[in-house]
Design a protein around this motif. Structure first.
Motif, PDB file in Angstrom:
ATOM      1  N   SER A 193      12.359 -73.282 -53.036  1.00  0.00           N
ATOM      2  CA  SER A 193      13.560 -73.251 -53.510  1.00  0.00           C
ATOM      3  C   SER A 193      14.219 -73.028 -51.528  1.00  0.00           C
ATOM      4  O   SER A 193      13.796 -73.419 -50.989  1.00  0.00           O
ATOM      5  CB  SER A 193      13.749 -72.148 -54.082  1.00  0.00           C
ATOM      6  N   SER A 194      15.188 -72.022 -51.623  1.00  0.00           N
ATOM      7  CA  SER A 194      15.397 -71.964 -50.296  1.00  0.00           C
ATOM      8  C   SER A 194      14.199 -70.823 -49.348  1.00  0.00           C
ATOM      9  O   SER A 194      14.953 -70.754 -48.206  1.00  0.00           O
ATOM     10  CB  SER A 194      16.617 -70.768 -50.728  1.00  0.00           C
ATOM     11  N   ALA A 195      13.594 -70.520 -49.607  1.00  0.00           N
ATOM     12  CA  ALA A 195      12.816 -69.877 -48.391  1.00  0.00           C
ATOM     13  C   ALA A 195      11.217 -70.665 -47.169  1.00  0.00           C
ATOM     14  O   ALA A 195      10.639 -71.554 -48.599  1.00  0.00           O
ATOM     15  CB  ALA A 195      10.980 -68.951 -49.531  1.00  0.00           C
ATOM     16  N   ASN A 196      12.039 -70.284 -46.684  1.00  0.00           N
ATOM     17  CA  ASN A 196      11.492 -71.149 -45.425  1.00  0.00           C
ATOM     18  C   ASN A 196      10.348 -70.484 -44.323  1.00  0.00           C
ATOM     19  O   ASN A 196      11.152 -68.993 -43.746  1.00  0.00           O
ATOM     20  CB  ASN A 196      12.459 -71.625 -44.898  1.00  0.00           C
ATOM     21  N   MET A 197       9.162 -70.326 -44.920  1.00  0.00           N
ATOM     22  CA  MET A 197       8.315 -69.521 -43.760  1.00  0.00           C
ATOM     23  C   MET A 197       7.958 -70.078 -42.203  1.00  0.00           C
ATOM     24  O   MET A 197       8.345 -69.117 -41.606  1.00  0.00           O
ATOM     25  CB  MET A 197       6.380 -69.876 -44.290  1.00  0.00           C
ATOM     26  N   PHE A 198       9.295 -70.316 -41.709  1.00  0.00           N
ATOM     27  CA  PHE A 198       9.438 -71.125 -40.161  1.00  0.00           C
ATOM     28  C   PHE A 198      10.373 -69.404 -40.002  1.00  0.00           C
ATOM     29  O   PHE A 198      10.957 -69.164 -38.567  1.00  0.00           O
ATOM     30  CB  PHE A 198       9.917 -72.626 -39.983  1.00  0.00           C
ATOM     31  N   GLU A 199      11.033 -69.460 -40.867  1.00  0.00           N
ATOM     32  CA  GLU A 199      12.409 -68.084 -40.895  1.00  0.00           C
ATOM     33  C   GLU A 199      11.867 -67.438 -41.509  1.00  0.00           C
ATOM     34  O   GLU A 199      12.104 -66.020 -40.639  1.00  0.00           O
ATOM     35  CB  GLU A 199      13.766 -69.174 -41.900  1.00  0.00           C
ATOM     36  N   THR A 200      11.186 -67.003 -42.465  1.00  0.00           N
ATOM     37  CA  THR A 200      10.772 -65.410 -42.932  1.00  0.00           C
ATOM     38  C   THR A 200       9.661 -65.504 -43.726  1.00  0.00           C
ATOM     39  O   THR A 200       9.037 -65.457 -43.915  1.00  0.00           O
ATOM     40  CB  THR A 200      12.012 -65.233 -43.908  1.00  0.00           C
ATOM     41  N   GLY A 201       8.563 -66.458 -42.821  1.00  0.00           N
ATOM     42  CA  GLY A 201       7.305 -65.895 -42.952  1.00  0.00           C
ATOM     43  C   GLY A 201       6.717 -64.717 -43.232  1.00  0.00           C
ATOM     44  O   GLY A 201       7.326 -63.946 -41.674  1.00  0.00           O
ATOM     45  N   PRO A 202       5.386 -64.466 -43.331  1.00  0.00           N
ATOM     46  CA  PRO A 202       4.864 -63.070 -42.644  1.00  0.00           C
ATOM     47  C   PRO A 202       4.569 -62.961 -41.515  1.00  0.00           C
ATOM     48  O   PRO A 202       4.075 -63.595 -41.044  1.00  0.00           O
ATOM     49  CB  PRO A 202       3.522 -63.089 -43.483  1.00  0.00           C
TER      50      PRO A 202
END
Length: 425
Positions: A279-288
């Protein structure tokens, strides 16, 4: 020695993702962190040398907060902070800004009744307008608000497994960001089998991690997991505090998770995260954050989306990005874990791209920000690299002037950036 205040009024994960900023400020002086009082315990674990002040934010209205916190606000006003970093755009954060002179505010600010943004925030928002090519994650967005930020690769330790079990974060903040219990059970079984084949497990325990809100989901998951695994499972949903969670996470071989505060906590501790971003999860924004993490990123023409809006790509009450994690080729690659281009082409993934975390060092052994690499091409990779070069130009010019090989690009600013005096960074 300078005196700094950081105002972070958001959630568990945001406290941890403020780490680059806070560590950078600690190298220059003393730091006070203003947060919701329900998060004081985790803040003290992550930042033992920072002065933590808690406000009753989530469980009170603004009038109650004002009445209960007059002493705190009076205290803050008398502390003579050299710089104040308001990291949220919330009305309460903006109100707290009015305690201080506008000249010392960095980030989201308020002056004479108007919301203002520093030049850095304006530029970052400009780069983040198209989320599909965003060059900047949240850790770096906040971390680069200050002059002389620490190198990105020094924020968190390089992740490595310690062998004592597989951690499973049950679900994320929003249902659209989380896998179904039936699908997640298949993934857990496969990854646990993979770890056993690799002989990396010293203790064969599967820890189910979550709050009491996830207890029902934990029971669903147990229903779908093979009974042969039940003796290996330790269901801790709703039974752990932050200290307990730290003790579990730092011993794990691997943590499976959607985009959650727990996955950021694991990264802080140096525990490898294998994430499933829908969905809206984007690892470029909020990845570990840090080296040694892997993300299976849903990649559709409509992603990343806003989960508060109706899905435009829904099939049989399931979103297309969720369906991608049920595909047989994904489950095959999850088990065999050979993510080279040859293997990925033989059994092509459907609407998923695997990524691993990465840092690029300059000649000065400094990394501007975290990035992610994949053996598979992405439509927006080239655009993202161009945006990242612009980001590095700004940082080198205004935050790290000793990096003399960089020159300011003419397209870095627009005319409106020069109309009024700006705060830098």
């Amino acid at each position: 020695m300078q005196n700094f205040l950081v105002i972070q009024l958001a959630r568990f994960g945001d406290i941890i993702q403020s780490k680059r900023l806070i560590l950078s400020l600690l190298e220059q002086g003393n730091v006070t962190l203003l947060i919701d009082n329900s998060l004081e315990a985790i803040a003290k674990i992550v930042y033992p040398t920072v002065s933590i002040i808690g406000l009753p934010i989530l469980k009170a209205n603004q009038q109650t907060i004002f009445n209960e916190c007059k002493k705190i606000f009076t205290y803050l006003k008398t502390q003579n902070f050299d710089e104040v970093y308001p990291l949220n755009h919330s009305p309460l954060c903006q109100s707290i800004c009015t305690l201080f002179s506008p000249e010392i505010l960095k980030g989201y600010t308020r002056f004479q009744g108007y919301n203002r943004q520093s030049l850095w925030v304006k530029l970052a928002f400009r780069w983040l307008q198209n989320r599909q090519k965003t060059p900047l994650n949240l850790v770096d967005f906040w971390g680069l608000m200050t002059n002389n930020p620490i190198s990105a690769h020094k924020v968190n330790p390089k992740a490595h497994g310690n062998g004592y079990g597989l951690g499973v974060v049950l679900s994320g903040q929003n249902a659209r960001r989380s896998l179904s219990a039936e699908n997640y059970a298949k993934i857990i079984k496969i990854v646990f089998e993979r770890l056993q084949k690799q002989n990396t497990l010293k203790e064969k325990t599967i820890f189910l991690l979550g709050t009491n809100k996830e207890e029902k989901f934990a029971q669903e998951l147990l229903f779908y997991l093979p009974t042969s695994l039940h003796s290996n499972i330790k269901n801790t949903a709703g039974k752990t505090n932050f200290s307990d969670l730290k003790e579990i996470l730092e011993q794990l071989e691997l943590l499976l998770s959607p985009d959650t505060g727990t996955c950021h906590f694991a990264a802080h501790l140096g525990t490898p995260v294998e994430g499933f971003y829908l969905s809206s999860a984007n690892m470029f924004e909020t990845g570990p954050y840090g080296m040694g993490h892997k993300i299976w990123q849903a990649s559709l023409s409509c992603s990343p989306c806003k989960e508060i809006e109706k899905c435009s790509n829904q099939k049989q009450n399931t979103t297309s990005c969720a369906l991608a994690f049920q595909h047989q080729h994904f489950l095959y690659h999850l088990l065999h874990n050979k993510l080279d281009i040859e293997n990925l082409q033989k059994k092509a993934l459907e609407n998923i791209i695997p990524y691993t975390s990465k840092f690029y060092l300059t000649n000065e052994n400094f990394s501007f920000s975290q990035t992610w690499e994949s053996p598979l091409p992405n439509l927006f990779d080239k655009q993202r690299q161009n945006e990242k070069k612009t980001l590095e130009t700004y940082c080198a010019s205004y935050l790290l002037p000793n990096l003399t090989q960089y020159k300011v690009e003419t397209n870095l600013f627009t005319e409106t950036d020069w109309i009024l005096p700006q705060q830098k960074p």
